[in-house]
Design an enzyme around this catalytic site. Structure first.
Site, PDB file in Angstrom:
ATOM      1  CB  CYS A  65      -1.268   0.035   1.228  1.00  0.00           C
ATOM      2  SG  CYS A  65      -1.693   1.187   1.265  1.00  0.00           S
ATOM      3  CB  CYS A  69      -1.923   3.450   8.121  1.00  0.00           C
ATOM      4  SG  CYS A  69      -3.167   5.043   7.179  1.00  0.00           S
ATOM      5  CB  CYS A  72      -1.828  -0.602   8.511  1.00  0.00           C
ATOM      6  SG  CYS A  72      -2.195  -1.761   6.746  1.00  0.00           S
ATOM      7  CB  CYS A 109     -15.831  -7.854   5.272  1.00  0.00           C
ATOM      8  SG  CYS A 109     -17.063  -7.251   6.819  1.00  0.00           S
ATOM      9  CB  CYS A 142     -19.333  -4.518   4.080  1.00  0.00           C
ATOM     10  SG  CYS A 142     -18.898  -3.124   4.695  1.00  0.00           S
ATOM     11  CB  CYS A 202     -19.524   0.068   8.038  1.00  0.00           C
ATOM     12  SG  CYS A 202     -17.863  -1.493   9.242  1.00  0.00           S
ATOM     13  NE  ARG A 272     -18.670  -5.537  11.536  1.00  0.00           N
ATOM     14  CZ  ARG A 272     -18.880  -4.941  10.413  1.00  0.00           C
ATOM     15  NH1 ARG A 272     -17.731  -5.090  10.338  1.00  0.00           N
ATOM     16  NH2 ARG A 272     -20.173  -4.884  10.047  1.00  0.00           N
TER      17      ARG A 272
END
Length: 388
Positions: A65, A69, A72, A109, A142, A202, A272
Site C-alpha cells: 500500500c 498508516c 498497518c 467484507c 460490504c 460502517c 462489532r
C-alpha cells in the site's frame, strides 16, 4: 453505581451520554468491571437481544500500500512478513467468501489495500460482488477499498454492495500523528459519499495506539455524529516491522471498558468486535459478547484469528445465538429509516490530549504477548483452506 444507572437509562432512550460520563466509564476500576459489563449488557440486549452477527473478511489485494498508516502491516515501508498478492479474480474471491458463509457468516467484507480504487478496480470489485451474490443467496456484501472518488459509491451500490467500510480510526486531533498521506477529513468525506449513495455506512476505530482516554471519547463521539450503522472496534495488533510494533498498551479489562463506552455512546448501532480481540481480550472474549452484537469469524486481513468453530462454540457457550440470514440486524427504527437513524442528536467533542499521554491511575500493563500475533498464511491468496 449512579453513573451506570444513568448510562443505562440514557442507552435505553438512545440519548447521548455526556463527555464526562463516557470518560468516567474508561476510568472505572477493575473491581467495578463486572458491573460496567452488566450495565452495558442491558443496553445491548434492549436493541439486539442475544443475537451475534457473523462477518467474514476476504482480502482481495494484500500488501504494497502507498499509504503510511502507522498501525498497518500493509503500509508503505512495512517490514512485516505478511502475504503480498495482487487482485483476486472474482471466482477466487467468491470461493473464499463461500467458506465464510458456510461457517455462518451473514456479511462478507471485501477489502483491498491501497489509497483508493481506480475506476477499473471498481469494475473488478463489482464483478466480484455480483459473483458472490449469485452464489450465496441473501448474503450481505460490504466493500472496503479506501478513499472513494465521485460516483464510485453509486457504482458499487448498483453492483449489489450493501455497505461500505471506512474507519475514522482515531481522534481528529491526533490523526496526523498516525497517518500523513491522507487526512481525517478525507475519511469523513468517504463515509458521507457511501451514505449519499444509499450504502449502509460502517466506520469504527482502533484502540491501543498510545491514545489517551480523551482521544477515545473524541473518536466515538465523532462516530455517533457521523451515524454509521455499524461501528467496528479494533484493538491494535502490533506487528513487528511497523512503527507501532512496541505499542502494547491494552489489558483485557481496558478492552472491555472501551467496548462498554462505545455501547453507551452508540446504543442502537451494530458494535462489532474486530481485529485484535484474540490478542488482547484472550480468555475474556466471552464477556465481550455482552457488549457487542457482531464479530468477525475466523481470520483477519493479514493475521490469523482463532478457529471458526471456536468462535461458534464461544457464542453458544456464552448463551448467545448466531444471527440468521433472515433476521434484520438493526432495530426497527433504524432499519425503517433506511439504515441511518437520524432520530437522535449527535455529539462532537473538541480535541483532547496528545497520543501517548497516560490516563491518571492507569493499571500497569502486563508484558507484551508477541506470541499471540500470527501472520495469516491460509485462505485468500494461498492454496490452503481458509479458517471459517
Amino acid at each position: 453505581m449512579d453513573l451506570l444507572n444513568t448510562l443505562v437509562d440514557k442507552g435505553l432512550r438512545r440519548e447521548l451520554p455526556t463527555r464526562e460520563e463516557a470518560l468516567a466509564v474508561l476510568a472505572t476500576s477493575d473491581d467495578d468491571l463486572l458491573e460496567v459489563v452488566a450495565a452495558a449488557g442491558k443496553v445491548r440486549r434492549q436493541w439486539f437481544g442475544r443475537r451475534v452477527k457473523l462477518n467474514y473478511l476476504v482480502n482481495l489485494k494484500s500488501g504494497l500500500c502507498p499509504e503510511d498508516c502507522s498501525y498497518c502491516s500493509q503500509r508503505l515501508g512495512s517490514k512485516a512478513g505478511i502475504l503480498k498478492y495482487t487482485w483476486l479474480k472474482p471466482d477466487e474471491a467468491s470461493k473464499a467468501a463461500a467458506a465464510g458463509v458456510a461457517g455462518g457468516a451473514k456479511r462478507v467484507c471485501l477489502v483491498a489495500s491501497g489509497r483508493g480504487p481506480t475506476d477499473r478496480d471498481v469494475d473488478r470489485v463489482s464483478e466480484t460482488i455480483e459473483a458472490i451474490k449469485e452464489q450465496n443467496e441473501g448474503v450481505e456484501v460490504c466493500a472496503c477499498l479506501g478513499l472513494l472518488s465521485d460516483g464510485q459509491a453509486d457504482r458499487l451500490r448498483s453492483a449489489g454492495a450493501d455497505a461500505y467500510n471506512h474507519n475514522l480510526n482515531t481522534s481528529e486531533g491526533t490523526y496526523g500523528n498516525i497517518t500523513t498521506t491522507h487526512t481525517y477529513a478525507d475519511r469523513v468525506e468517504t463515509v458521507h459519499q457511501a451514505q449519499a449513495a444509499g450504502l449502509s455506512a460502517c466506520s469504527g476505530l482502533i484502540a491501543g495506539m498510545g491514545e489517551s482516554d480523551a482521544d477515545l471519547v473524541d473518536v466515538v463521539f465523532s462516530l455517533r455524529e457521523l451515524d454509521p450503522d455499524s461501528v467496528p472496534v479494533n484493538f491494535l495488533i502490533p506487528f513487528e516491522g511497523t512503527p507501532l510494533a512496541k505499542e502494547w498498551n491494552l489489558t483485557p479489562q481496558r478492552c472491555l471498558r472501551i467496548l462498554a463506552m462505545v455501547r453507551f455512546v452508540c446504543p442502537d448501532v451494530e458494535v462489532r468486535l474486530a481485529g485484535g480481540r484474540e490478542v488482547h481480550l484472550r480468555s475474556m472474549q466471552p464477556l465481550a459478547l455482552n457488549l457487542v452484537n457482531s464479530i468477525f469469524l475466523g481470520d483477519y486481513l493479514t493475521s490469523e484469528g482463532q478457529a471458526g468453530q471456536a468462535d461458534l462454540d464461544m457464542i453458544a457457550d456464552s448463551g448467545f445465538e448466531v444471527e440468521g440470514a433472515g433476521t434484520t440486524t438493526l432495530p426497527a427504527h433504524r432499519a425503517e429509516s433506511g439504515g441511518r437513524c437520524g432520530s437522535h442528536d449527535g455529539g462532537c467533542a473538541p480535541c483532547g490530549e496528545s497520543p501517548g499521554e497516560a490516563a491518571a491511575g492507569s493499571p500497569e500493563v502486563p508484558a507484551a504477548r508477541t506470541d499471540l500475533v500470527a501472520v495469516r498464511r491460509r485462505g485468500a491468496g494461498t492454496d490452503l483452506a481458509p479458517n471459517a
